[in-house]
Design a protein around this motif. Structure first.
Motif, PDB file in Angstrom:
ATOM      1  N   ASN A  30      11.573   7.103  17.546  1.00 35.82           N
ATOM      2  CA  ASN A  30      10.690   8.095  18.061  1.00 35.82           C
ATOM      3  C   ASN A  30       9.171   7.895  17.366  1.00 35.82           C
ATOM      4  N   ILE A  31       8.894   6.665  17.034  1.00 32.65           N
ATOM      5  CA  ILE A  31       7.780   6.490  16.454  1.00 32.65           C
ATOM      6  C   ILE A  31       6.664   6.676  17.297  1.00 32.65           C
ATOM      7  N   ASP A  32       6.701   6.195  18.543  1.00 33.81           N
ATOM      8  CA  ASP A  32       5.602   6.112  19.347  1.00 33.81           C
ATOM      9  C   ASP A  32       5.362   7.766  19.768  1.00 33.81           C
ATOM     10  N   LYS A  33       6.117   8.814  19.817  1.00 37.48           N
ATOM     11  CA  LYS A  33       5.496  10.024  20.156  1.00 37.48           C
ATOM     12  C   LYS A  33       5.087  10.658  18.814  1.00 37.48           C
ATOM     13  N   ILE A  34       5.783  10.095  17.510  1.00 38.34           N
ATOM     14  CA  ILE A  34       5.056  10.585  16.290  1.00 38.34           C
ATOM     15  C   ILE A  34       3.768  10.002  16.083  1.00 38.34           C
ATOM     16  N   GLN A  35       3.367   8.911  16.405  1.00 43.47           N
ATOM     17  CA  GLN A  35       2.057   8.353  16.299  1.00 43.47           C
ATOM     18  C   GLN A  35       1.315   8.953  17.276  1.00 43.47           C
ATOM     19  N   GLU A  36       1.462   9.350  18.517  1.00 43.89           N
ATOM     20  CA  GLU A  36       0.495  10.160  19.421  1.00 43.89           C
ATOM     21  C   GLU A  36       0.335  11.487  18.684  1.00 43.89           C
ATOM     22  N   GLY A  37       1.416  12.206  18.305  1.00 43.09           N
ATOM     23  CA  GLY A  37       0.808  13.262  17.423  1.00 43.09           C
ATOM     24  C   GLY A  37      -0.193  13.347  16.390  1.00 43.09           C
ATOM     25  N   PHE A  38       0.002  12.319  15.635  1.00 44.89           N
ATOM     26  CA  PHE A  38      -0.953  12.101  14.315  1.00 44.89           C
ATOM     27  C   PHE A  38      -2.284  11.767  14.829  1.00 44.89           C
ATOM     28  N   ARG A  39      -2.470  10.819  16.040  1.00 45.95           N
ATOM     29  CA  ARG A  39      -3.622  10.452  16.603  1.00 45.95           C
ATOM     30  C   ARG A  39      -4.264  11.679  17.143  1.00 45.95           C
ATOM     31  N   GLN A  40      -3.486  12.528  17.850  1.00 46.05           N
ATOM     32  CA  GLN A  40      -4.155  13.975  18.326  1.00 46.05           C
ATOM     33  C   GLN A  40      -4.679  14.912  17.126  1.00 46.05           C
ATOM     34  N   LEU A  41      -4.118  14.886  15.846  1.00 43.42           N
ATOM     35  CA  LEU A  41      -4.524  15.320  14.549  1.00 43.42           C
ATOM     36  C   LEU A  41      -5.896  14.724  14.097  1.00 43.42           C
ATOM     37  N   GLY A  42      -5.914  13.616  14.371  1.00 42.82           N
ATOM     38  CA  GLY A  42      -7.232  12.741  13.992  1.00 42.82           C
ATOM     39  C   GLY A  42      -7.174  11.756  13.126  1.00 42.82           C
ATOM     40  N   TYR A  43      -5.671  11.338  13.156  1.00 40.23           N
ATOM     41  CA  TYR A  43      -5.200   9.971  12.289  1.00 40.23           C
ATOM     42  C   TYR A  43      -5.209   8.938  13.195  1.00 40.23           C
ATOM     43  N   THR A  44      -6.241   8.134  13.361  1.00 39.11           N
ATOM     44  CA  THR A  44      -6.044   7.138  14.587  1.00 39.11           C
ATOM     45  C   THR A  44      -5.711   5.675  14.030  1.00 39.11           C
ATOM     46  N   ASP A  45      -5.876   5.676  12.823  1.00 34.88           N
ATOM     47  CA  ASP A  45      -5.775   4.309  12.216  1.00 34.88           C
ATOM     48  C   ASP A  45      -4.283   3.912  11.940  1.00 34.88           C
ATOM     49  N   TYR A  46      -3.558   3.562  12.692  1.00 32.92           N
ATOM     50  CA  TYR A  46      -2.078   3.394  12.603  1.00 32.92           C
ATOM     51  C   TYR A  46      -1.594   1.934  12.319  1.00 32.92           C
ATOM     52  N   ARG A  47      -0.677   1.832  10.931  1.00 34.22           N
ATOM     53  CA  ARG A  47      -0.527   0.541  10.595  1.00 34.22           C
ATOM     54  C   ARG A  47       1.006   0.697  10.302  1.00 34.22           C
ATOM     55  N   PRO A  48       1.713   0.158  11.005  1.00 31.00           N
ATOM     56  CA  PRO A  48       3.144   0.107  10.655  1.00 31.00           C
ATOM     57  C   PRO A  48       3.359  -1.352   9.612  1.00 31.00           C
ATOM     58  N   GLN A  49       4.332  -1.232   8.741  1.00 29.66           N
ATOM     59  CA  GLN A  49       4.712  -2.389   8.057  1.00 29.66           C
ATOM     60  C   GLN A  49       6.340  -2.328   7.693  1.00 29.66           C
ATOM     61  N   THR A  50       6.878  -3.409   7.378  1.00 32.36           N
ATOM     62  CA  THR A  50       8.184  -3.379   6.626  1.00 32.36           C
ATOM     63  C   THR A  50       8.322  -4.037   5.695  1.00 32.36           C
ATOM     64  N   LEU A  51       8.884  -3.538   4.475  1.00 29.60           N
ATOM     65  CA  LEU A  51       8.950  -3.999   3.319  1.00 29.60           C
ATOM     66  C   LEU A  51      10.448  -4.715   3.023  1.00 29.60           C
ATOM     67  N   GLN A  52      10.722  -5.741   2.559  1.00 24.70           N
ATOM     68  CA  GLN A  52      11.677  -6.275   2.264  1.00 24.70           C
ATOM     69  C   GLN A  52      12.285  -6.047   0.697  1.00 24.70           C
ATOM     70  N   GLN A  53      13.298  -4.995   0.706  1.00 22.09           N
ATOM     71  CA  GLN A  53      13.962  -4.853  -0.720  1.00 22.09           C
ATOM     72  C   GLN A  53      14.726  -5.873  -1.305  1.00 22.09           C
ATOM     73  N   MET A  54      14.850  -6.020  -2.694  1.00 23.13           N
ATOM     74  CA  MET A  54      15.775  -6.918  -3.100  1.00 23.13           C
ATOM     75  C   MET A  54      16.836  -6.319  -4.060  1.00 23.13           C
ATOM     76  N   GLN A  55      17.985  -6.760  -4.090  1.00 25.22           N
ATOM     77  CA  GLN A  55      18.775  -6.209  -4.959  1.00 25.22           C
ATOM     78  C   GLN A  55      19.455  -7.198  -6.056  1.00 25.22           C
ATOM     79  N   ILE A  56      19.277  -6.581  -7.464  1.00 18.07           N
ATOM     80  CA  ILE A  56      19.583  -7.250  -8.553  1.00 18.07           C
ATOM     81  C   ILE A  56      21.136  -7.146  -8.494  1.00 18.07           C
ATOM     82  N   VAL A  57      21.853  -8.210  -8.758  1.00 22.01           N
ATOM     83  CA  VAL A  57      23.286  -8.169  -8.919  1.00 22.01           C
ATOM     84  C   VAL A  57      23.664  -8.962 -10.153  1.00 22.01           C
ATOM     85  N   VAL A  58      24.119  -8.321 -11.239  1.00 22.87           N
ATOM     86  CA  VAL A  58      24.879  -9.011 -12.313  1.00 22.87           C
ATOM     87  C   VAL A  58      26.247  -9.111 -12.199  1.00 22.87           C
ATOM     88  N   GLN A  59      26.509 -10.232 -12.444  1.00 26.30           N
ATOM     89  CA  GLN A  59      28.150 -10.662 -12.355  1.00 26.30           C
ATOM     90  C   GLN A  59      28.382 -12.219 -13.367  1.00 26.30           C
TER      91      GLN A  59
END
Length: 269
Positions: free
Chosen positions: A29-58
């Motif tokens: 639903n991010i398109d609808k959420i983005q439009e809501g924030f745009r109407q609120l005045g927050y027009t600089d939209y920047r999506p990003q994806t972070l890659q997490q790392m898992q530490i495994v001890v064996q």
């Protein structure tokens, strides 16, 4: 913070609401959420994806394995002095141009309404409010003229020594609300604490220009008891929680300082 100060020391504020993880509904639903924030005045939209790392001890061996990617969405005003950060389990509002608590909390409430119109929240598990204030002494003064002696550490007992770094940290409770109050005294300039180094914003010019001995008052208040999310009345409860946390911060803030600080910030000296 109880009244508007002419030379207010606050240089960063962040409010945060943590809820049950909903990564897929947000993404879908991010398109609808983005439009809501745009109407609120927050027009600089920047999506990003972070890659997490898992530490495994064996078998006494440490390996690193890729985790699940995390989507983060930022909605900022055109000047990037204020932005919302939406993550799979939390929404935060941060600003380097704080004006009043009424405006801040009202804006946050509108953002929550946008979010909950487009995705369903089941519960809220944490509400947090954090203020960073910079004590920047005038020429010929030092932080000891502004801070109460209890916050100066060993430097208050040392003659003919200049403090280059000091840290005071206290965790306190009032009913169901808690506050972690930190005071950092250092030589240099006003900066974000390490955990906010990636805030994605620039500190205001009045604070960036300062060089010398200063103190950072870092008051982090929070309520961490789960509340079910029902309807818009829950948003009102969240705003009431923000109000309590802000009052708690205000008490600690005032207790930390001498009258000299308020004379300077009110423009009376």
């Amino acid at each position: 913070m109880g009244e508007k100060l002419k030379n207010a020391p606050v240089y960063f504020v962040i409010g945060q609401v943590r809820f049950n993880p909903i990564p897929m509904p947000i993404r879908d639903n991010i398109d609808k959420i983005q439009e809501g924030f745009r109407q609120l005045g927050y027009t600089d939209y920047r999506p990003q994806t972070l890659q997490q790392m898992q530490i495994v001890v064996q078998n006494n061996e440490v390996t690193y394995e890729p985790g699940v990617p995390v989507d983060i969405f930022e909605f900022a005003n055109a000047e990037r002095t204020e932005l919302f950060r939406l993550e799979p389990n939390q929404l935060s509002l941060q600003t380097v141009d704080y004006q009043t608590f009424a405006t801040f909390s009202e804006t946050f409430a509108k953002a929550l309404e946008i979010l909950t119109t487009n995705v369903q929240l089941d519960f809220i598990e944490r509400v947090g409010l954090r203020f960073l204030d910079a004590v920047m002494p005038r020429e010929g003064e030092d932080v000891a003229d502004y801070l109460h002696t209890q916050l100066l550490g060993l430097s208050a007992l040392a003659d003919n020594l200049t403090t280059t770094f000091s840290l005071s940290e206290t965790l306190m409770k009032r009913g169901s609300d808690s506050i972690l109050a930190r005071v950092v005294i250092q030589e240099g300039q006003v900066v974000f604490p390490p955990d906010l180094a990636n805030a994605g914003m620039e500190i205001g010019p009045r604070f960036r220009a300062f060089r010398g001995q200063l103190a950072i008052l870092d008051n982090d208040a929070f309520y961490a008891e789960r509340m079910r999310f029902h309807d818009l009345s829950t948003i009102e409860s969240i705003v009431d929680t923000f109000r309590r946390l802000r009052e708690l911060i205000d008490i600690v803030f005032k207790k930390s300082l001498k009258e000299r600080a308020f004379e300077v910030w009110k423009g009376e000296a």
